[in-house]
Design an enzyme around this catalytic site. Sequence first.
Site, mmCIF file in Angstrom:
data_model
loop_
_atom_site.group_PDB
_atom_site.id
_atom_site.type_symbol
_atom_site.label_atom_id
_atom_site.label_comp_id
_atom_site.label_asym_id
_atom_site.label_seq_id
_atom_site.Cartn_x
_atom_site.Cartn_y
_atom_site.Cartn_z
ATOM 1 N N HIS A 21 10.098 6.632 -3.743
ATOM 2 C CA HIS A 21 9.550 5.545 -2.866
ATOM 3 C C HIS A 21 10.930 4.521 -2.737
ATOM 4 O O HIS A 21 11.030 3.597 -1.802
ATOM 5 C CB HIS A 21 8.411 4.858 -3.520
ATOM 6 N N HIS B 191 -3.150 3.061 -6.128
ATOM 7 C CA HIS B 191 -2.179 3.895 -5.762
ATOM 8 C C HIS B 191 -1.136 4.273 -6.708
ATOM 9 O O HIS B 191 -0.793 3.638 -7.471
ATOM 10 C CB HIS B 191 -1.516 3.955 -4.292
#
Lengths: 411, 260
Positions: B79, B73
């Site tokens: 994030h 990923h």
Amino acid sequence: MLERPKRKNPVLRTRLPTLPPAARSRIALGLTAAAALGRFELQQCRDCGDVQYPPREACQRCLSINIHWKLQSGDGELLADTMLHHSNDLFFRERLPWRLGLIKLGSGPTVVAHLHGSIRKVPEKVTVRAMLDRAGQAVLVALPEKETPNMADDRQLREFTCDPKFRKVLITDGKTSLGQSLVKGFVKAGADLIWVGHAEPWKNFPGFQEIKSLQQASLVPLDLTDSRNVREVAAEIGGKVDIVVNNAEHHRAFGIGNRAGVETARAEMDVNYFGLLRLAQELGPAMRSRGADGQSSAVAWVNLLSIYALANFPPHGTFSASKAAAHSLAQCLRAEMRPAGVRVVNVFPGPLDDEWNQLLPPPKLAPAALARAVIKALQDGIEDVYPGDVAQEWLARWRDNPKALEKELSS
Amino acid sequence: MSSLLNLTKDLFKGKIKVVDLTHTLSPEFPHISLPPEMGQAWPFRIEEVSRYDERGPAWYWNNFSCGEHTGTHFDAPVHWVSGKDLPRNAVDSIPPENFIGPACVIDCSKQSAKDADFLLTKKFILQWEKKHGRIPPRAWVLMRTDWSRRADDPVAYQNYDETGQHTPGPDTDAVKFLVEERDILGFGTESIGTDAGQAYHLRPPYPCHYYMHGAGRYGLQCLTNLDQLPPTGAVVIAAPLKIRNGSGSPLRVLALMENS
């Protein structure tokens, strides 16, 4: 004494399950409702005090309708016995000869009961219990007044119990303290083989190594949130599992307002509700096909629910909701397993003494005590188990007035 | 002929090889695991919708679910808290040209085999540059540890003990050097996390997440087949799913390299 069953002869057809007569009137279901909890109750008239059997709409003596269900001691005396050598009923036909007796109860009525093999003389003091048969209905069983050696091994009695002796068990989560207590408990109860499920293999929990070393235990990677994994495990061992104990659960201590989002609640539902659904879809058919597979047939499916399944405990609100959903599904499972004679046992403990109930005050149920209650329920043939003081107290309050309990819990 | 057409021609002729740096998404593939009281990412799960049966007679298909940070990923700057206010910091708003860049593969496989807690240092990178040349700007720097060879064994891949996870990663100075002095596009690893397993105890905690995303750079995790890439010369294509304001996504990471 029960002998370890011989290995199955694979050229012979596995018998299809049959059930004893299941029809009961609504009134007679009162006997079943009590037996499901392990209680022997008969109707007693509040006006004249007469205890009656079989159950009726009115008092057989004074015709009063003011009657209620009352716990019985079961003390009685065997008046006569008979050995059945012929029956047109498919269930009994396959189990002949079958012994029955006429028993005069201390509380008054004379009843017909199935006789335990160690009752020999007539007359003889006996203890009568109401037990569930394979159809899930209450029948009366006479046991010797005092415990006899290997009493649970009796051929007729084993038709009413789900004794783990010489049976193969699947415990869906062996990583928790409860799971480990269950494994040890089933070893002690004489189970032949115990499959121990464990999710997320990289997480090593205290005590798990010890379980691995038990000779009867066999580890299976099992994660109830993974449909494919459940299907593969069921394919691998489903045809041999006699007792399932679904103790896998996800528990967090949140209501609605103190946890943002739905992720925690979803995780609870995914294990506690959908996990049961996945397991039942995959293992159910195999177990149903083995409801009459000799001495060690498929016999029971145990669900670890919670007393919070009856009424929501707001501090653990989403967990309660997932257990209520699981309870509802377990009732569906019970109906679907019934034709095979496989008993669905629902266990409703109060708070366990574990990390997710850390902030709850005692009394809390020790995992080992809960494991003992599960095994005892199987041995005694009980269908609904409310182990521990908290569960018993909640049950009493709920039966008395569910609305009052809701109000008490929300204050 | 245009260079793009030449590229496709070379691909067809096998002069350019495509290496798949992606693990297969499956429920068994190890997933990130946080302390149990914290919010958890969904592991990859898949449910059959129909398979040429009464649920859909002529077709087979599945529903799948997973967190943004599942399997092989991509990590976007948003994030991490350090990248939360940057412009174009989410998978849907990152300029798409940033998904493609030259690859520099730093081989730490021997060191990682000896020490699961191996930390890649600035010194180690400078030694690599002596051999293979300076890391160009806008490069994907990939830390080869051969950790992907453990992927079939979740216990070895996660490598937990009672103090947590033990997997290799970069140290704080290495990350700052790559961002500030080499202007890289992003950093990729073979383990779960661009940071080392014990990086919570570095300063700051999780330095690769902190500095890389704080500077608007990206992360790639759970990569495989890095052992097939040359130290330099390959091109990585790593385009995440276009999730609105997504913090990352599972993706197919491809490397193009010249077949020698």
